[in-house]
Design a protein around this motif. Structure first.
Motif: not given
Length: 415
Positions: A172-188, A193-205
């Protein structure tokens, strides 16, 4: 349960009655600022500084991890019941992947029943347990769903390869790790983030950002699609308030029940064809090859009718796939457990309707493919045997077929 870093304390003292006093950190709507729930965190105020990481490591070493996990969970539930938190606000409770399906303390059933009726609970499972203990985690999810509780996946972003298991968890909820929130995103991180957004868009999570401590963190969390958040910018852990707001965190629509077998999904499909085994072998090998070469490795689940068709060459191929993929499962009648290193292999009973099916499913964050076939039981040379089959890249169909296989793997997990 996650807390601030503190020194280690003796396990007997930590488990002593009354030593654990939970603290609760608010979860807020990032747009309105309203509190929608609380995450329960472990505290031992009477024992001085306590390092929970060491406490849980010691509990695991002594074979008492479930005892400590249940003590934290029960204290959190009791604290919320004592202040009548109610079922509008959501209570997030952390747990290990296997503790819900182990023997429960006698006091648990009564308190859990009370919480089911009076509280709105979300069980928080870590991304790490998703990659290390997928079978135990999926059984825990079923335990929670049976009680009407929600599921949150915590620390998402630490291990990108585990994202392929999101469709099977259906959080129901995907919790982003603070390493994603607190730092500029690297390729990994961008990949995650792209995968999480895609899953949330498909499912409503819904996406919830952890570690929001500054306006810059808030800005990045919103850019990543987070609707909710927690962190020192909104409030530190403390006692539950006597009066809660009426803001409500939504749950996603529950996933449909898995079909009896994958072929039941496609039996009436207009794309149903008939082909010989030689053709289907080439197609199944191509799906397996794709699984080996994808940048985001998928979950691979396959059914092979009987162990005779899971040949030594196939076993060697699947052992290689298990190195590349976050989870590989194989099901067949008469299958000898442990035959294929790294693969979760399940022996089907002769009465299981899946025995007559040949299925290969691959589900990744951005890829889905399946061969779903039913043996037509022809006589003659093995390579000329005919199958009714469908090749599909429809994500919903592939995921449903995979969930049918995963359900059998979960059911077969040791208790």
């Amino acid at each position: 349960m996650p807390v601030d870093r503190r020194r280690r304390c003796d396990l007997a003292e930590i488990l002593a009655a009354g030593a654990l006093v939970p603290s609760y950190q608010p979860l807020v709507d990032l747009e309105s600022g309203e509190v929608v729930g609380y995450e329960a965190l472990a505290r031992w105020p009477g024992l001085g500084p306590v390092d929970p990481i060491s406490a849980f490591a010691e509990a695991q070493a002594q074979g008492r991890l479930a005892d400590l996990d249940w003590a934290c969970r029960l204290a959190a539930l009791r604290g919320a019941l004592d202040v009548s938190l109610g079922n509008e606000q959501t209570l997030f409770i952390n747990l290990t992947a296997s503790s819900c399906v182990t023997s429960q303390p006698p006091a648990v059933a009564t308190l859990v029943d009370e919480a089911v009726h009076k509280l709105r609970v979300v069980l928080e499972l870590t991304e790490n347990s998703l990659s290390r203990q997928p079978s135990e985690l999926l059984r825990t999810i079923r335990w929670a769903r049976d009680r009407g509780w929600g599921i949150a996946l915590d620390d998402v972003g630490v291990n990108p390869d585990s994202l392929a298991l999101l469709p099977f968890v259906a959080p129901d909820v995907i919790k982003l790790d603070l390493s994603l929130v607190q730092h500029s995103p690297q390729p990994q991180q961008a990949r995650t983030i792209t995968a999480i957004m895609a899953h949330a868009e498909r499912t409503g999570a819904v996406i919830l950002a952890e570690g929001v401590e500054t306006p810059a963190h808030l800005e990045q969390a919103l850019a990543f699609g987070a609707r909710y958040g927690q962190g020192w910018l909104f409030g530190r852990p403390g006692p539950l308030p006597a009066a809660a707001s009426a803001a409500r965190l939504p749950f996603t629509k529950r996933p449909a029940q898995a079909p009896t077998t994958p072929f039941e999904l496609v039996r009436e499909s207009r794309d149903l064809r008939v082909g010989r085994k030689k053709l289907l072998l080439a197609i199944s090998h191509e799906i397996e090859r794709q699984a080996m070469t994808l940048g985001d490795p998928p979950v691979l689940l396959s059914a092979f009718e009987t162990a005779d068709t899971f040949t030594p060459a196939t076993s060697q191929r699947y052992a290689c796939l298990a190195v590349a993929c976050p989870f590989v499962g194989v099901l067949a009648a008469d299958l000898r457990p442990g035959r294929c290193p790294g693969v979760r292999d399940i022996c089907l009973t002769a009465a299981d309707p899946l025995v007559g099916e040949w299925v290969v499913t691959a589900v990744g964050p951005h890829y889905a493919s399946a061969l779903i076939a039913r043996d037509l039981v022809d006589a003659g040379p093995d390579g000329d045997r005919r199958f009714a089959f469908v090749i599909t890249h429809d994500r919903e169909t592939v995921v449903s077929a995979g969930r049918s296989l995963m359900a059998r793997i979960t059911d077969a997990a040791p208790t």
